[in-house]
Design an enzyme around this catalytic site. Structure first.
Site, PDB file in Angstrom:
ATOM      1  N   GLU A   1       0.816  -1.207   0.000  1.00 53.97           N
ATOM      2  CA  GLU A   1       0.000   0.000   0.000  1.00 53.97           C
ATOM      3  C   GLU A   1       0.856   1.266   0.000  1.00 53.97           C
ATOM      4  O   GLU A   1       0.538   2.250  -0.684  1.00 53.97           O
ATOM      5  CB  GLU A   1      -0.945   0.003   1.202  1.00 53.97           C
ATOM      6  CG  GLU A   1      -1.925  -1.167   1.239  1.00 53.97           C
ATOM      7  CD  GLU A   1      -2.767  -1.285  -0.024  1.00 53.97           C
ATOM      8  OE1 GLU A   1      -2.990  -0.254  -0.696  1.00 53.97           O
ATOM      9  OE2 GLU A   1      -3.183  -2.411  -0.347  1.00 53.97           O
TER      10      GLU A   1
ATOM     11  N   HIS B   1       1.876   1.908  -3.483  1.00 55.43           N
ATOM     12  CA  HIS B   1       0.836   2.578  -4.266  1.00 55.43           C
ATOM     13  C   HIS B   1       0.951   4.098  -4.103  1.00 55.43           C
ATOM     14  O   HIS B   1       0.858   4.856  -5.072  1.00 55.43           O
ATOM     15  CB  HIS B   1      -0.559   2.132  -3.797  1.00 55.43           C
ATOM     16  CG  HIS B   1      -1.070   0.907  -4.473  1.00 55.43           C
ATOM     17  ND1 HIS B   1      -1.036   0.722  -5.841  1.00 55.43           N
ATOM     18  CD2 HIS B   1      -1.660  -0.213  -3.966  1.00 55.43           C
ATOM     19  CE1 HIS B   1      -1.579  -0.443  -6.149  1.00 55.43           C
ATOM     20  NE2 HIS B   1      -1.963  -1.036  -5.025  1.00 55.43           N
TER      21      HIS B   1
END
Length: 294
Positions: free
Chosen positions: A141, A144
């Site tokens: 994450e 990202h």
């Protein structure tokens, strides 16, 4: 972020100018085309950029996530410390860290700015994963965010929305003119034109979605590689294998589902509309990678 926005806007403008020239050669009124291009760009980018700017607020409300301001226990302290370490390694600002109540193993990242993002994990993830696996998910994450994926997806969606609006109306006008015997412009558009445009927007919208989802799937491989670099390839593989062993349906809302760790369940043509590659494909890609830090 601003360089990325400028690049996408410049690319979109250049392609729209080319489209304008082509449509002029096809006999489309240039004055009508200019107004259409402006309208399409406003509506095409408006919604996606507003969604991007409000993404953190919308995600927190939709999931009921609790932002960790002061860690209340060892698990929350570990989450904050791990994200902080990974953010520093990735060269981004410290994201907000949150927990949301959901039974499945999942996590997501969102935010309009890589230095002011949000990383959230589900209670199901905290229950089912050990810390090595959870560390890899957090690394995925954080990657990202570091890759600017939220901004890139919003801008890509804006470009695709713009083309859907333009092409539906231009092609709809050509079809309507042919069906009506090329009636004069002074007579205005017939009711059939608006029906044709609505149908074409649905058709072109499906193709636009397939393009966006293809890009989203490519983006997942990069985030997996980033998570492997931040946490270790064996941890990232173990996390994906744990995800592959669960069969729970994601409960994430649509606006953040593409940025969750889980996804990629579907067969046949449905796979063209998935935001994530199948987990077994992601695992194989990591196993075959020789460049990731272990």
């Amino acid at each position: 972020m601003f360089n990325r926005i400028a690049l996408f806007l410049a690319t979109n403008l250049a392609v729209l100018v080319l489209a304008s020239v082509v449509m002029s050669l096809l006999g489309v009124n240039p004055n009508q085309m200019s107004g259409l291009l402006v309208m399409a760009a406003i509506f095409g980018f408006g919604g996606s950029l507003i969604s991007l700017l409000l993404s953190k607020t919308m995600a927190l409300r939709a999931t009921g996530a609790h932002v960790i301001e002061q860690p209340r226990n060892d698990a929350e302290q570990w989450l904050v410390t791990t994200v902080q370490r990974q953010a520093q390694a990735a060269g981004i600002g410290m994201p907000q860290v949150a927990i949301y109540d959901a039974p499945e193993i999942n996590a997501f990242a969102t935010g309009a700015n890589r230095n002011n993002a949000l990383v959230a994990v589900s209670t199901g993830l905290l229950r089912a994963m050990d810390r090595d696996e959870a560390e890899a998910v957090l690394g995925h994450e954080v990657s990202h965010v570091a890759n600017g994926d939220m901004v890139t997806m919003a801008l890509l969606q804006g470009v695709l929305n713009t083309f859907v609006i333009v092409l539906a109306r231009v092609v709809g006008g050509i079809i309507d003119g042919y069906l009506s015997g090329n009636r004069s412009e002074n007579s205005g558009r017939g009711f059939a034109y608006y029906i044709i445009v609505m149908v074409l927007e649905v058709v072109f919208g499906l193709f636009a979605t397939m393009i966006a989802m293809w890009f989203s799937r490519r983006r997942e491989f990069r985030a997996d590689a980033g998570g492997a670099s931040l946490a270790g390839r064996h941890k990232m593989i173990a996390a994906l294998e744990r995800l592959n062993a669960q069969h729970a349906q994601s409960t994430l809302p649509a606006q953040v589902e593409a940025f969750g760790i889980a996804g990629g369940v579907g067969q046949g043509l449905k796979r063209l509309f998935l935001s994530h590659p199948p987990l077994e494909v992601r695992i194989a890609a990591l196993r075959n990678s020789q460049s990731t830090v272990v």
